[in-house]
Design a protein around this motif. Structure first.
Motif, mmCIF file in Angstrom:
data_model
loop_
_atom_site.group_PDB
_atom_site.id
_atom_site.type_symbol
_atom_site.label_atom_id
_atom_site.label_comp_id
_atom_site.label_asym_id
_atom_site.label_seq_id
_atom_site.Cartn_x
_atom_site.Cartn_y
_atom_site.Cartn_z
ATOM 1 N N ALA A 349 -20.565 25.139 23.757
ATOM 2 C CA ALA A 349 -19.953 26.325 24.379
ATOM 3 C C ALA A 349 -21.022 27.183 25.049
ATOM 4 N N ARG A 350 -22.159 27.341 24.370
ATOM 5 C CA ARG A 350 -23.257 28.144 24.911
ATOM 6 C C ARG A 350 -23.771 27.551 26.218
ATOM 7 N N GLY A 351 -23.880 26.219 26.251
ATOM 8 C CA GLY A 351 -24.334 25.563 27.474
ATOM 9 C C GLY A 351 -23.376 25.801 28.633
ATOM 10 N N ALA A 352 -22.075 25.702 28.362
ATOM 11 C CA ALA A 352 -21.079 25.929 29.412
ATOM 12 C C ALA A 352 -21.081 27.387 29.860
ATOM 13 N N ILE A 353 -21.247 28.303 28.909
ATOM 14 C CA ILE A 353 -21.260 29.731 29.242
ATOM 15 C C ILE A 353 -22.456 30.073 30.126
ATOM 16 N N ARG A 354 -23.609 29.532 29.805
ATOM 17 C CA ARG A 354 -24.796 29.838 30.620
ATOM 18 C C ARG A 354 -24.655 29.246 32.027
ATOM 19 N N ARG A 355 -23.990 28.107 32.133
ATOM 20 C CA ARG A 355 -23.721 27.549 33.464
ATOM 21 C C ARG A 355 -22.756 28.457 34.228
ATOM 22 N N LEU A 356 -21.707 28.939 33.561
ATOM 23 C CA LEU A 356 -20.775 29.868 34.200
ATOM 24 C C LEU A 356 -21.497 31.143 34.627
ATOM 25 N N ASN A 357 -22.425 31.606 33.817
ATOM 26 C CA ASN A 357 -23.184 32.815 34.148
ATOM 27 C C ASN A 357 -23.920 32.644 35.477
ATOM 28 N N SER A 358 -24.525 31.476 35.655
ATOM 29 C CA SER A 358 -25.261 31.246 36.902
ATOM 30 C C SER A 358 -24.316 31.186 38.100
ATOM 31 N N LEU A 359 -23.119 30.630 37.901
ATOM 32 C CA LEU A 359 -22.141 30.578 38.995
ATOM 33 C C LEU A 359 -21.653 31.984 39.362
ATOM 34 N N LEU A 360 -21.452 32.842 38.343
ATOM 35 C CA LEU A 360 -21.002 34.205 38.612
ATOM 36 C C LEU A 360 -22.094 35.046 39.265
ATOM 37 N N ILE A 361 -23.339 34.781 38.937
ATOM 38 C CA ILE A 361 -24.439 35.473 39.616
ATOM 39 C C ILE A 361 -24.462 35.089 41.092
ATOM 40 N N ALA A 362 -24.273 33.797 41.356
ATOM 41 C CA ALA A 362 -24.266 33.333 42.751
ATOM 42 C C ALA A 362 -23.135 33.980 43.549
ATOM 43 N N ASP A 363 -22.024 34.299 42.876
ATOM 44 C CA ASP A 363 -20.888 34.934 43.550
ATOM 45 C C ASP A 363 -20.995 36.457 43.580
ATOM 46 N N GLY A 364 -22.052 37.018 43.009
ATOM 47 C CA GLY A 364 -22.250 38.461 43.030
ATOM 48 C C GLY A 364 -21.408 39.232 42.030
ATOM 49 N N VAL A 365 -20.766 38.527 41.103
ATOM 50 C CA VAL A 365 -19.919 39.187 40.107
ATOM 51 C C VAL A 365 -20.779 39.916 39.067
ATOM 52 N N ILE A 366 -21.853 39.278 38.637
ATOM 53 C CA ILE A 366 -22.804 39.850 37.678
ATOM 54 C C ILE A 366 -24.202 39.582 38.212
ATOM 55 N N ASP A 367 -25.219 40.154 37.574
ATOM 56 C CA ASP A 367 -26.548 39.958 38.148
ATOM 57 C C ASP A 367 -27.640 39.638 37.134
ATOM 58 N N ARG A 368 -27.312 39.545 35.841
ATOM 59 C CA ARG A 368 -28.335 39.246 34.839
ATOM 60 C C ARG A 368 -27.992 37.955 34.095
ATOM 61 N N ALA A 369 -29.023 37.396 33.452
ATOM 62 C CA ALA A 369 -28.892 36.085 32.832
ATOM 63 C C ALA A 369 -27.799 36.025 31.764
ATOM 64 N N ASP A 370 -27.630 37.075 30.966
ATOM 65 C CA ASP A 370 -26.657 37.046 29.877
ATOM 66 C C ASP A 370 -25.495 38.002 30.081
ATOM 67 N N ASP A 371 -25.246 38.420 31.292
ATOM 68 C CA ASP A 371 -24.154 39.363 31.561
ATOM 69 C C ASP A 371 -22.792 38.813 31.164
ATOM 70 N N ILE A 372 -22.602 37.520 31.271
ATOM 71 C CA ILE A 372 -21.288 36.939 31.004
ATOM 72 C C ILE A 372 -20.833 37.185 29.564
#
Length: 534
Positions: A349-372
């Motif tokens: 789950a942690r691996g999938a969440i960190r991947r989602l975090n990077s996708l959301l950063i790319a979309d400008g939704v969040i901007d930090r590594a652990d924001d998700i």
């Protein structure tokens, strides 16, 4: 909005039934620290359903009782100021209608203490159904548990391979799978916890009747646990018998704050492991401190304790005593296996969440590594769009505020938060009492540990902490003894201490705040006392 949904939004219970009693015992060991929004909303429903499904399988509950309540007061667990707490009253209700246990036994075994006002009110109304369902469910469980654990280990490696290339929808599918697997293994883990509590209680009663209670830690030593395997492989890694890749494939799901999804696993950052290797290199293969030699010593200690028990019993009672001891040991090992099982699902789950975090950063939704981790599971699952910077900043600020406070061990109604910095009141002399969890007497320097990944131990140091999780094994190998604030005989710290032959006193309530870092102390794991010497 129901009170349960309000807790999922605020991560707190501002109002609660003033007559209910709560505890951080046991549940704080499984999920230590402060929950993030994503961490709690991912786990809340699966944990509650796991409790209720477990009791259904044992015949304690009916199918109508397997649901997620709308009121926080009706749940087996909830949050206060971001930290997990268990509903003692719910567990007492279950114990009172379950054969072979009681409210007193549940409080002592699961939470490490019994309240003075506890009164057992056992009822036999569910006994016929329980006796029809529970033996069959319990008899089948060990093999089912072993099989599911082995399958989850393989599943973890397969899912993590290529997880950094998944798109948003694929990550959500992995998350949903991890959540379902978490609930499945948690159901079995809770059955194991409940059954092992009853077995250990029966063994304790037998020993007390014979005035042989001192044999308890020895009889529950050398049972073989997942953390034993971690210790063996840490030593093997230090001596170049396995590679780092092999080690993280086997044990990389452990790590700092592993009981929280926001924690960082050894797979992601092996630095805490690598920093310990020099200590393990100094432990030769023929040293008594080597894990394989420790295991042998503890197995022999259990055999000696069992022989002493048998010699104290008439011949016709010996077989039953041996059987209950073997069952208790087998189910204790399953407890640690179950915890490792759900941590395996966390790592995926942690691996999938960190991947989602990077996708959301790319979309400008969040901007930090652990924001998700400051978004809810429902928000992530629905697809997050637009800027969430303000929302995340607010939740992150509350998260860090809550890390500065802790909950008391137990309370009724609303808890009085304890400020971590202000709560330290070390004593110059005195005796701290707890549960005699692992035999032995040692003297040494107290090392009050809050973060195992940043703590350095010298030979002879004694760990003093609030609670432990499997990532602490790397410290257990070096410590002369262990003192914990929380837990009982069946808690993680005492189980691992007995496996490694480390004296342990648990359930001291506030030992890590009464004892100062650097003080010289004497730990008596036979009496359950810690004496402050200077």
């Amino acid at each position: 909005m129901s009170s349960r949904q309000n807790v999922e939004t605020t991560l707190d219970n501002a109002t609660i039934d003033p007559n209910l009693t709560w505890t951080t015992g046991n549940v704080a060991e499984a999920f230590p620290g402060v929950f993030s929004t994503l961490g709690f909303t991912f786990l809340n429903e699966p944990v509650e359903l796991a409790f209720r499904t477990m009791f259904l399988r044992l015949g304690v509950f009916t199918s109508n009782q397997v649901y997620v309540p709308e009121r926080a007061e009706d749940m087996f667990w909830t949050l206060f100021a971001g930290r997990a707490a268990a509903n003692i009253d719910k567990f007492r209700e279950v114990a009172n209608i379950t054969p072979g246990t009681s409210a007193t036994a549940i409080e002592q075994q699961l939470f490490g203490y019994v309240r003075q006002e506890t009164v057992d009110e056992n009822s036999v109304r569910r006994y016929p159904i329980i006796l029809a369902k529970a033996p069959r469910a319990v008899a089948r469980l060990p093999k089912q548990h072993d099989a599911e654990f082995a399958e989850v280990r393989l599943w973890r490696l397969a899912q993590l391979d290529g997880i950094d290339e998944l798109d948003y929808a694929q990550c959500l599918a992995v998350l949903a799978d991890a959540r379902a697997r978490f609930q499945s293994i948690m159901i079995k883990h809770l059955v194991v916890a409940f059954v092992s509590s009853g077995l250990t209680d029966r063994l304790a009663d037998t020993l007390a009747a014979l005035d042989l209670s001192h044999l308890g830690p020895g009889l529950l030593s050398g049972v073989g646990s997942e953390e034993n395997d971690v210790a063996h492989d840490l030593w093997a890694l230090a001596h170049d018998r396995i590679t780092l890749h092999e080690f993280t494939d086997r044990h990389g799901y452990h790590g700092s704050d592993e009981g929280q999804l926001s924690g960082v696993s050894w797979r992601e950052d092996p630095t805490p492991v690598l920093n310990r290797l020099d200590d393990y290199r100094s432990i030769t293969a023929d040293s008594p401190r080597a894990p394989h030699n420790r295991s042998l010593v503890q197995t022999r200690a259990r055999q000696r304790a069992l022989a002493e028990l048998e010699s104290a019993l008439p011949r016709h009672r010996r077989l039953a005593a041996v059987l209950i001891t073997r069952l208790a040991c087998r189910w204790l090992a399953l407890r640690e296996q179950g915890k490792a099982g759900y941590l395996l699902t966390f790592d995926v789950a942690r691996g999938a969440i960190r991947r989602l975090n990077s996708l959301l950063i790319a979309d400008g939704v969040i901007d930090r590594a652990d924001d998700i981790f400051h978004l809810s599971y429902d928000e992530v699952r629905a697809g997050v769009t637009g800027s969430r910077h303000a929302q995340v900043d607010h939740r992150r600020a509350r998260y860090y505020e809550r890390r500065a406070c802790r909950l008391p061990r137990s309370w009724t109604g609303l808890p009085t938060l304890i400020e971590v910095g202000a709560s330290r009141a070390p004593e110059s002399t005195g005796v701290v009492t707890g549960v005699a969890a692992s035999s032995g007497v040692v003297e040494g320097r107290a090392r009050v540990v809050r973060d195992p990944s940043t703590t350095e131990l010298d030979e002879g140091d004694i760990i003093v902490c609030e609670t432990t999780d499997p990532s602490w094994v790397s410290l257990f190998l070096l410590a002369a003894g262990v003192v914990t604030d929380h837990g009982g005989m069946l808690s993680h710290g005492p189980i691992v201490a007995r496996e490694l032959g480390v004296p342990c006193v648990c359930g001291t309530d506030n030992g890590s705040y009464r004892i100062s870092d650097g003080q010289r102390i004497r730990l008596n794991g036979d009496l359950g006392t810690v004496t402050i010497l200077e």
